[in-house]
Design a protein around this motif. Structure first.
Motif, PDB file in Angstrom:
ATOM      1  N   GLY A  69       9.644 -17.638   3.929  1.00 25.73           N
ATOM      2  CA  GLY A  69       8.738 -16.673   3.320  1.00 25.73           C
ATOM      3  C   GLY A  69       7.296 -17.085   3.525  1.00 25.73           C
ATOM      4  N   TRP A  70       6.373 -16.327   2.952  1.00 26.92           N
ATOM      5  CA  TRP A  70       4.958 -16.648   3.118  1.00 26.92           C
ATOM      6  C   TRP A  70       4.164 -16.074   1.947  1.00 26.92           C
ATOM      7  N   VAL A  71       2.983 -16.634   1.742  1.00 29.31           N
ATOM      8  CA  VAL A  71       2.028 -16.098   0.780  1.00 29.31           C
ATOM      9  C   VAL A  71       0.630 -16.281   1.349  1.00 29.31           C
ATOM     10  N   GLY A  72      -0.291 -15.468   0.878  1.00 29.76           N
ATOM     11  CA  GLY A  72      -1.694 -15.606   1.241  1.00 29.76           C
ATOM     12  C   GLY A  72      -2.542 -15.647  -0.010  1.00 29.76           C
ATOM     13  N   GLU A  73      -3.547 -16.505   0.006  1.00 30.91           N
ATOM     14  CA  GLU A  73      -4.419 -16.612  -1.161  1.00 30.91           C
ATOM     15  C   GLU A  73      -5.805 -17.026  -0.705  1.00 30.91           C
ATOM     16  N   ASP A  74      -6.807 -16.237  -1.071  1.00 32.98           N
ATOM     17  CA  ASP A  74      -8.190 -16.475  -0.646  1.00 32.98           C
ATOM     18  C   ASP A  74      -8.247 -16.584   0.873  1.00 32.98           C
ATOM     19  N   ASP A  75      -8.735 -17.708   1.396  1.00 28.37           N
ATOM     20  CA  ASP A  75      -8.881 -17.831   2.843  1.00 28.37           C
ATOM     21  C   ASP A  75      -7.750 -18.659   3.457  1.00 28.37           C
ATOM     22  N   ARG A  76      -6.662 -18.823   2.724  1.00 29.24           N
ATOM     23  CA  ARG A  76      -5.552 -19.626   3.229  1.00 29.24           C
ATOM     24  C   ARG A  76      -4.263 -18.819   3.223  1.00 29.24           C
ATOM     25  N   VAL A  77      -3.399 -19.151   4.174  1.00 36.39           N
ATOM     26  CA  VAL A  77      -2.049 -18.599   4.185  1.00 36.39           C
ATOM     27  C   VAL A  77      -1.085 -19.765   4.380  1.00 36.39           C
ATOM     28  N   LEU A  78       0.129 -19.603   3.879  1.00 32.08           N
ATOM     29  CA  LEU A  78       1.157 -20.606   4.130  1.00 32.08           C
ATOM     30  C   LEU A  78       2.477 -19.899   4.366  1.00 32.08           C
ATOM     31  N   PHE A  79       3.324 -20.516   5.158  1.00 33.97           N
ATOM     32  CA  PHE A  79       4.685 -20.019   5.251  1.00 33.97           C
ATOM     33  C   PHE A  79       5.634 -21.182   5.066  1.00 33.97           C
ATOM     34  N   THR A  80       6.812 -20.857   4.578  1.00 30.84           N
ATOM     35  CA  THR A  80       7.755 -21.882   4.169  1.00 30.84           C
ATOM     36  C   THR A  80       9.010 -21.864   5.031  1.00 30.84           C
ATOM     37  N   MET A  81       9.657 -23.000   5.085  1.00 28.47           N
ATOM     38  CA  MET A  81      10.894 -23.168   5.842  1.00 28.47           C
ATOM     39  C   MET A  81      11.717 -24.247   5.153  1.00 28.47           C
ATOM     40  N   PRO A  82      12.992 -24.353   5.487  1.00 32.59           N
ATOM     41  CA  PRO A  82      13.789 -25.441   4.903  1.00 32.59           C
ATOM     42  C   PRO A  82      13.233 -26.806   5.321  1.00 32.59           C
ATOM     43  N   ILE A  83      13.396 -27.789   4.464  1.00 30.76           N
ATOM     44  CA  ILE A  83      13.008 -29.152   4.813  1.00 30.76           C
ATOM     45  C   ILE A  83      14.092 -29.755   5.697  1.00 30.76           C
ATOM     46  N   VAL A  84      13.705 -30.207   6.882  1.00 26.48           N
ATOM     47  CA  VAL A  84      14.623 -30.874   7.803  1.00 26.48           C
ATOM     48  C   VAL A  84      14.281 -32.359   7.766  1.00 26.48           C
ATOM     49  N   ARG A  85      15.212 -33.196   7.368  1.00 34.44           N
ATOM     50  CA  ARG A  85      14.891 -34.545   6.936  1.00 34.44           C
ATOM     51  C   ARG A  85      14.878 -35.596   8.045  1.00 34.44           C
ATOM     52  N   GLY A  86      15.401 -35.290   9.225  1.00 38.76           N
ATOM     53  CA  GLY A  86      15.558 -36.330  10.241  1.00 38.76           C
ATOM     54  C   GLY A  86      14.417 -36.470  11.226  1.00 38.76           C
ATOM     55  N   GLY A  87      13.292 -35.813  10.971  1.00 35.49           N
ATOM     56  CA  GLY A  87      12.196 -35.883  11.938  1.00 35.49           C
ATOM     57  C   GLY A  87      12.490 -35.015  13.150  1.00 35.49           C
ATOM     58  N   SER A  88      11.870 -35.331  14.263  1.00 35.23           N
ATOM     59  CA  SER A  88      12.040 -34.550  15.488  1.00 35.23           C
ATOM     60  C   SER A  88      12.651 -35.398  16.587  1.00 35.23           C
ATOM     61  N   VAL A  89      13.010 -34.745  17.677  1.00 38.81           N
ATOM     62  CA  VAL A  89      13.496 -35.488  18.843  1.00 38.81           C
ATOM     63  C   VAL A  89      12.411 -36.425  19.343  1.00 38.81           C
ATOM     64  N   ALA A  90      11.152 -36.023  19.228  1.00 37.79           N
ATOM     65  CA  ALA A  90      10.054 -36.911  19.610  1.00 37.79           C
ATOM     66  C   ALA A  90      10.083 -38.180  18.762  1.00 37.79           C
ATOM     67  N   THR A  91      10.353 -38.035  17.459  1.00 39.97           N
ATOM     68  CA  THR A  91      10.467 -39.198  16.570  1.00 39.97           C
ATOM     69  C   THR A  91      11.636 -40.080  16.985  1.00 39.97           C
ATOM     70  N   LEU A  92      12.770 -39.439  17.308  1.00 40.38           N
ATOM     71  CA  LEU A  92      13.974 -40.188  17.691  1.00 40.38           C
ATOM     72  C   LEU A  92      13.732 -41.010  18.954  1.00 40.38           C
ATOM     73  N   VAL A  93      13.103 -40.403  19.953  1.00 32.47           N
ATOM     74  CA  VAL A  93      12.791 -41.128  21.191  1.00 32.47           C
ATOM     75  C   VAL A  93      11.785 -42.240  20.913  1.00 32.47           C
ATOM     76  N   GLY A  94      10.832 -41.971  20.017  1.00 26.05           N
ATOM     77  CA  GLY A  94       9.874 -43.014  19.657  1.00 26.05           C
ATOM     78  C   GLY A  94      10.536 -44.191  18.975  1.00 26.05           C
ATOM     79  N   ASP A  95      11.585 -43.931  18.188  1.00 29.24           N
ATOM     80  CA  ASP A  95      12.294 -45.003  17.480  1.00 29.24           C
ATOM     81  C   ASP A  95      13.213 -45.803  18.401  1.00 29.24           C
ATOM     82  N   HIS A  96      13.866 -45.109  19.346  1.00 27.70           N
ATOM     83  CA  HIS A  96      14.933 -45.739  20.109  1.00 27.70           C
ATOM     84  C   HIS A  96      14.677 -45.844  21.615  1.00 27.70           C
ATOM     85  N   GLY A  97      13.652 -45.175  22.127  1.00 29.36           N
ATOM     86  CA  GLY A  97      13.467 -45.148  23.573  1.00 29.36           C
ATOM     87  C   GLY A  97      14.476 -44.201  24.206  1.00 29.36           C
ATOM     88  N   GLY A  98      14.859 -44.473  25.456  1.00 30.44           N
ATOM     89  CA  GLY A  98      15.831 -43.635  26.138  1.00 30.44           C
ATOM     90  C   GLY A  98      17.144 -43.575  25.372  1.00 30.44           C
TER      91      GLY A  98
END
Length: 333
Positions: A69-98
């Protein structure tokens, strides 16, 4: 207590920062749950365009992260999504390499499954890359990836109000044709980006940072199994006509390698783990939201009613109504 936007989303703590703004953990007062909330830094035309595009995508698929969903207030807007807890593939490669071939084949297959659904809806993502592939915190078990960030997604074969006069996508993952001004969105550009992302997972860094030869020889030097290397090379062909026709064809070729993990039962653990990247809740917050809110809602704490005397007032009102009713009964008899 944190700042509440739109009378609904209370900002708790920042989870990360990107080019479009800060991503916060927020408490959704309506649904009584935590969500990830991206707050736009400024309401310029480019940011709002990304916002509108991302909100327009409502694809239900286990490997697609759909905004809530989303909301707008004054000069800001935000949209929401589920929290995904494991980071990204970029994080995974940074942690482990190949990563091991089985991990790469499985994550690539899930990414292609997401693209299968996206392309079936007539859309091209245009920004597939490791940072936009988010992971559930599955530990050493079968990984689960979700494709996110549809801020520059575009429809295929639809009239354009304006002609794009600049390159679209992220250099290093964008297909050669996508770097030319005025290119028309084509699903095969997403396949190229998925292939370059797979190559980075295999090598531990962007292929263009490897040096010393082309991608084919680099994969050979990294001892990548030849069937998997062949799929990656077909995905990343310079000419789009030389790539797979669609994501389904690429998945079929990937399945033939025998490397794709499809269930926990057949998954072989490796020295790779998707860690929980989300920090603990800050002081004053729990699984049911703000401790202050809970105290305010619980009369047993002694401060649950924001208007002291309200209970007594209701009691007096009830007594008054009873007296009126008694008086009416007496008058009628």
């Amino acid at each position: 207590m944190g700042e509440v936007l739109g009378g609904r989303y209370e900002l708790v703590d920042p989870l990360g920062e990107g080019g479009a703004g800060v991503v916060w953990r927020a408490w959704d007062h309506r649904e009584s749950r935590y969500v990830a909330a991206k707050v736009m830094r400024q309401a310029d035309a480019a940011s709002l365009l990304r916002f509108v595009r991302e909100q327009a995508v409502r694809i239900e698929h286990p490997h697609v992260l759909t905004p809530l969903g989303w909301v707008g207030e004054d000069d800001r807007v935000l949209f929401t999504m589920p929290i995904v807890r494991g980071g990204s593939v970029a994080t995974l490669v940074g942690d482990h390499g190949g990563l091991p071939a089985g991990w790469v084949a499985t994550l690539l297959d899930q990414t292609l499954a997401a693209l299968e659904q996206i392309h079936a809806q007539g859309l091209v993502h245009r920004d597939v890359k490791p940072a936009n592939l988010l992971l559930d915190a599955t530990g050493a078990g079968l990984p689960h990836v979700r494709l996110a960030d549809f801020g520059i997604a575009a429809a295929v074969d639809q009239p354009r109000l304006t002609q794009v006069d600049h390159a679209v996508g992220t250099v290093g993952y964008a297909a050669p044709e996508a770097l030319l001004a005025g290119w028309d969105p084509d699903p095969r550009a997403d396949l190229y980006a998925a292939g370059m992302t797979a190559a980075e997972m295999l090598l531990g860094q962007r292929p263009d940072a490897e040096g010393g030869g082309d991608l084919a020889s680099t994969l050979v030097r990294a001892h990548v199994p030849s069937p998997l290397a062949g799929v990656v090379l077909d995905l990343t062909a310079s000419r789009r006509e030389d790539r797979y026709a669609d994501a389904s064809s690429a998945r079929a070729a990937l399945s033939a390698t025998g490397l794709v993990g499809e269930s926990e039962q057949g998954w072989e653990a490796a020295e790779v783990e998707v860690f929980d990247q989300v920090p603990d809740l800050p002081e004053g917050w729990g699984t049911e939201g703000s401790v202050a809110h809970l105290d305010a809602a619980d009369p047993s704490t002694g401060n649950g009613d924001a208007r002291p005397g309200m209970g007594a007032g209701i009691a007096l009102l009830v007594v008054g109504l009873l007296l009126v009713l008694i008086a009416l009964v007496v008058a009628l008899t």
